[in-house]
Design a protein around this motif. Structure first.
Motif, PDB file in Angstrom:
ATOM      1  N   GLY A  27       8.096  15.203 -51.505  1.00 38.20           N
ATOM      2  CA  GLY A  27       6.777  14.876 -52.016  1.00 38.20           C
ATOM      3  C   GLY A  27       6.129  13.782 -51.202  1.00 38.20           C
ATOM      4  O   GLY A  27       6.507  13.527 -50.054  1.00 38.20           O
ATOM      5  N   ILE A  28       5.158  13.132 -51.809  1.00 34.39           N
ATOM      6  CA  ILE A  28       4.445  12.071 -51.111  1.00 34.39           C
ATOM      7  C   ILE A  28       3.980  11.029 -52.121  1.00 34.39           C
ATOM      8  O   ILE A  28       3.697  11.352 -53.283  1.00 34.39           O
ATOM      9  N   GLY A  29       3.929   9.778 -51.689  1.00 34.19           N
ATOM     10  CA  GLY A  29       3.456   8.706 -52.577  1.00 34.19           C
ATOM     11  C   GLY A  29       4.421   7.534 -52.597  1.00 34.19           C
ATOM     12  O   GLY A  29       5.588   7.652 -52.206  1.00 34.19           O
ATOM     13  N   TYR A  30       3.904   6.412 -53.068  1.00 28.01           N
ATOM     14  CA  TYR A  30       4.700   5.177 -53.155  1.00 28.01           C
ATOM     15  C   TYR A  30       4.486   4.630 -54.551  1.00 28.01           C
ATOM     16  O   TYR A  30       3.363   4.277 -54.937  1.00 28.01           O
ATOM     17  N   HIS A  31       5.555   4.600 -55.343  1.00 28.11           N
ATOM     18  CA  HIS A  31       5.439   4.197 -56.749  1.00 28.11           C
ATOM     19  C   HIS A  31       6.411   3.046 -57.020  1.00 28.11           C
ATOM     20  O   HIS A  31       7.629   3.206 -56.870  1.00 28.11           O
ATOM     21  N   LEU A  32       5.873   1.905 -57.417  1.00 26.94           N
ATOM     22  CA  LEU A  32       6.677   0.712 -57.711  1.00 26.94           C
ATOM     23  C   LEU A  32       6.551   0.399 -59.194  1.00 26.94           C
ATOM     24  O   LEU A  32       5.448   0.139 -59.700  1.00 26.94           O
ATOM     25  N   VAL A  33       7.677   0.430 -59.918  1.00 30.51           N
ATOM     26  CA  VAL A  33       7.668   0.190 -61.361  1.00 30.51           C
ATOM     27  C   VAL A  33       8.682  -0.900 -61.692  1.00 30.51           C
ATOM     28  O   VAL A  33       9.501  -1.292 -60.864  1.00 30.51           O
ATOM     29  N   GLY A  34       8.621  -1.373 -62.948  1.00 24.14           N
ATOM     30  CA  GLY A  34       9.551  -2.424 -63.381  1.00 24.14           C
ATOM     31  C   GLY A  34       8.859  -3.745 -63.618  1.00 24.14           C
ATOM     32  O   GLY A  34       9.459  -4.806 -63.453  1.00 24.14           O
ATOM     33  N   LEU A  35       7.588  -3.709 -64.000  1.00 29.85           N
ATOM     34  CA  LEU A  35       6.792  -4.886 -64.343  1.00 29.85           C
ATOM     35  C   LEU A  35       6.589  -5.844 -63.160  1.00 29.85           C
ATOM     36  O   LEU A  35       6.846  -7.045 -63.261  1.00 29.85           O
ATOM     37  N   PRO A  36       6.125  -5.313 -62.001  1.00 31.69           N
ATOM     38  CA  PRO A  36       5.815  -6.210 -60.885  1.00 31.69           C
ATOM     39  C   PRO A  36       4.442  -6.832 -61.060  1.00 31.69           C
ATOM     40  O   PRO A  36       3.548  -6.220 -61.666  1.00 31.69           O
ATOM     41  N   LYS A  62       8.170  10.968 -50.978  1.00 29.20           N
ATOM     42  CA  LYS A  62       7.901  10.325 -52.263  1.00 29.20           C
ATOM     43  C   LYS A  62       8.908   9.195 -52.473  1.00 29.20           C
ATOM     44  O   LYS A  62      10.115   9.440 -52.558  1.00 29.20           O
ATOM     45  N   ILE A  63       8.388   7.958 -52.530  1.00 25.38           N
ATOM     46  CA  ILE A  63       9.247   6.781 -52.700  1.00 25.38           C
ATOM     47  C   ILE A  63       9.026   6.216 -54.101  1.00 25.38           C
ATOM     48  O   ILE A  63       7.908   5.833 -54.464  1.00 25.38           O
ATOM     49  N   ILE A  64      10.080   6.178 -54.879  1.00 24.57           N
ATOM     50  CA  ILE A  64      10.012   5.578 -56.220  1.00 24.57           C
ATOM     51  C   ILE A  64      10.955   4.379 -56.232  1.00 24.57           C
ATOM     52  O   ILE A  64      12.140   4.499 -55.908  1.00 24.57           O
ATOM     53  N   ILE A  65      10.411   3.213 -56.595  1.00 23.77           N
ATOM     54  CA  ILE A  65      11.209   1.982 -56.647  1.00 23.77           C
ATOM     55  C   ILE A  65      11.136   1.422 -58.055  1.00 23.77           C
ATOM     56  O   ILE A  65      10.047   1.194 -58.591  1.00 23.77           O
ATOM     57  N   ASN A  66      12.309   1.203 -58.640  1.00 26.05           N
ATOM     58  CA  ASN A  66      12.384   0.595 -59.971  1.00 26.05           C
ATOM     59  C   ASN A  66      13.064  -0.764 -59.865  1.00 26.05           C
ATOM     60  O   ASN A  66      14.132  -0.889 -59.262  1.00 26.05           O
ATOM     61  N   MET A  67      12.451  -1.781 -60.463  1.00 30.19           N
ATOM     62  CA  MET A  67      13.021  -3.127 -60.474  1.00 30.19           C
ATOM     63  C   MET A  67      13.530  -3.412 -61.878  1.00 30.19           C
ATOM     64  O   MET A  67      12.753  -3.606 -62.812  1.00 30.19           O
TER      65      MET A  67
END
Length: 512
Positions: A27-36, A62-67
């Motif tokens: 896929g495609i996209g950059y998603h940063l989650v985890g209350l940044p 598609k990059i998904i990053i969870n903090m």
């Protein structure tokens, strides 16, 4: 591919490990989650530019990053390097076999160089506690973090050095510091020395008593009489910090980014905020992540408030509870942060708005009414927490021009340290009581027993000098310290007589 890397968030003076999960998929996209927060959300732009300028790239997938944990707010740009390494590992641009053994923190510039972060020391302490073997961070913070043993501190200047390290091409050399050797090497060389002060022998004696008993003190005198000069030298005669105190103090200064290349703090802090300071700047706080204020930055040292009546009354009143409890708690809807704030308060003030009340040689005078109104800006409860009041008079020319050096801070400190050791032995069975200024009424009755002659002396003084009731316990505390300096087990009449001199503002004609 899913990769986990580890960073850290600082709350108060403690750190919490943050797990950064990076998943790269079709896929495609950059998603940063985890209350940044906004600064963390903007990291993708800094990471992209830094990687491109070092011949690497963000994968076009598609990059998904969870903090995690996701309920803790992540603030600041210090996660840039953590996220960048996670992306590189998940996209197979670097080797990631032992990446779970690392805590990684650092702010990226667009050219890939690393900028210093805040809170390196508490992060290193937490990383060691949780069993991490390595801590990669900007080189400017390496000396600060290297205070902590049993974890390898790897200071890097650029992201390229970090990449080479993980790929095994060129390992980063650990920063090693002998904390004890560094600490004890510097402990006996104060920046300001009492030997530079001309005259003012009685005030020096008063400062020695304040240091020996941990007493708060206020200096009252006209402009140019040496109040600020004397206050700046008080830390030089306080007992040397223990290694534990030095670590506590360094942790607080690390949180606000005031350590960096300095490493372990070996001198007691001296903070002197301007009189326009706000409540929050003094006590600590902030909208989202509370920061320590001036009273916490003064922990184990001295807080100097110059021209005390010029401070807003509401600002001064917030100090009342920290002066008693030796800590300050800042509460928000979701959490409470507690900062230590065990400091000596040193204040100075003019005796009147003009500064020259009752001075026959000055053309500027103030009426008794003006003076009373000026002094009433200081509340009784705050004044109640200041044990010693001393009047400072200008130094005559003969003493100013004297070439002879006065007694050095190192010599005075020896007597102060000896008196503190007596107090430590006296209070060793009592929790949270270390020196005379911390005694409450119960302790005063136990440790400040008076002979009949001493009782009669203090009674006469209170009647003739119109001393207020609040002065009684303060006189007993200070006289106990004077007796300790004289290595006397009992409080003698001469100790009481000297302590009585140090209650100027309680006398009739000052604050009533």
């Amino acid at each position: 591919m899913l990769v986990k890397v580890y960073g850290s968030a600082v709350f108060g003076i403690e750190a919490t490990t943050i797990t950064v999960e990076v998943n790269i998929d079709k896929g495609i996209g950059y998603h940063l989650v985890g209350l940044p927060d906004k600064a963390v959300s903007e990291s993708s732009y800094r990471i992209s530019a830094a990687l491109n300028n070092n011949q690497y790239n963000l994968p076009g997938k598609k990059i998904i990053i969870n903090m995690a944990p996701a309920d803790i707010r992540k603030e600041g740009a210090a996660y840039d390097l953590t996220l960048a390494v996670g992306i590189l590992a998940a996209s197979h641009q670097i080797k990631s076999e032992a990446i779970e053994e690392y805590i990684i923190m650092g702010e990226l510039s667009l050219d890939g160089s690393l900028q210093p972060i805040k809170g390196a020391l508490p992060i290193a302490i937490k990383a060691r506690e949780e069993g991490f073997k390595y801590f990669i961070l900007p080189k400017q913070n390496a000396k600060e973090a290297a205070i902590v043993n049993d974890i390898q501190i790897l200071g890097a200047d650029t992201i390229q050095e970090v990449i080479n390290h993980f790929n095994g091409e060129q390992l980063i050399e650990p920063t090693i510091i002998d904390t004890r050797a560094e600490f004890y090497k510097n402990v006996d060389f104060p920046e300001h020395d009492f030997a530079d002060v001309k005259g003012q022998e009685s005030i020096k004696r008063c400062m020695e008593i304040a240091a020996a008993g941990g007493h708060n003190i206020i200096l009252i005198g006209p402009p140019g009489s040496g109040k600020t000069m004397l206050a700046k030298r008080l830390p030089s005669i306080l007992p040397p910090m223990t290694l534990q105190e030095a670590l506590e103090t360094t942790k607080i200064h690390s949180v606000v980014g005031k350590v960096k290349n300095a490493g372990l703090m070996y001198q007691r802090p001296f903070r002197s905020p301007h009189h326009t300071i706000s409540n929050i700047a003094l006590i600590g706080g902030g909208n989202n992540l509370p920061q320590p204020g001036e009273i916490s930055l003064s922990h184990n040292g001295v807080l100097f408030l110059d021209e005390l009546p010029e401070f807003q009354r509401s600002v001064l009143e917030v100090m009342r509870q920290p002066l008693e409890d030796r800590e300050v708690s800042i509460s928000r809807a979701k959490f409470t942060v507690t900062y230590p704030s065990s400091f000596m308060l040193v204040a100075s003030m003019n005796p009147s708005p003009s500064g020259y009340f009752n001075d026959p040689n000055s053309p500027m005078t103030s009426s008794p009414h003006e003076m009373q109104r000026y002094l009433s800006k200081i509340s009784g409860p705050l004044l109640d927490r200041i044990d010693i009041h001393i009047e400072v008079t200008p130094v005559p020319f003969e003493k100013l021009s004297d070439e002879r050096k006065g007694e050095s801070s190192v010599e005075i400190r020896k007597r102060v340290t000896a008196a503190r050791e007596i107090q430590s032995e006296r209070f060793k069975e009592t929790e949270n009581l270390h020196y005379n200024a911390q005694m409450n009424v119960k302790h005063i009755r136990k440790y400040c027993e008076l002979s009949e002659q001493s009782k009669q002396l203090i009674k006469t003084a209170m009647e003739k000098l119109n001393l207020s009731a609040r002065a009684y316990d303060r006189i007993l505390k200070v006289s106990r310290t004077i007796a300790d300096l004289a290595n006397s087990e009992n409080i003698n009449p001469e100790h009481i007589a000297e302590a009585i001199q140090y209650r100027s503002l309680d006398r009739d004609g000052w604050l009533g």
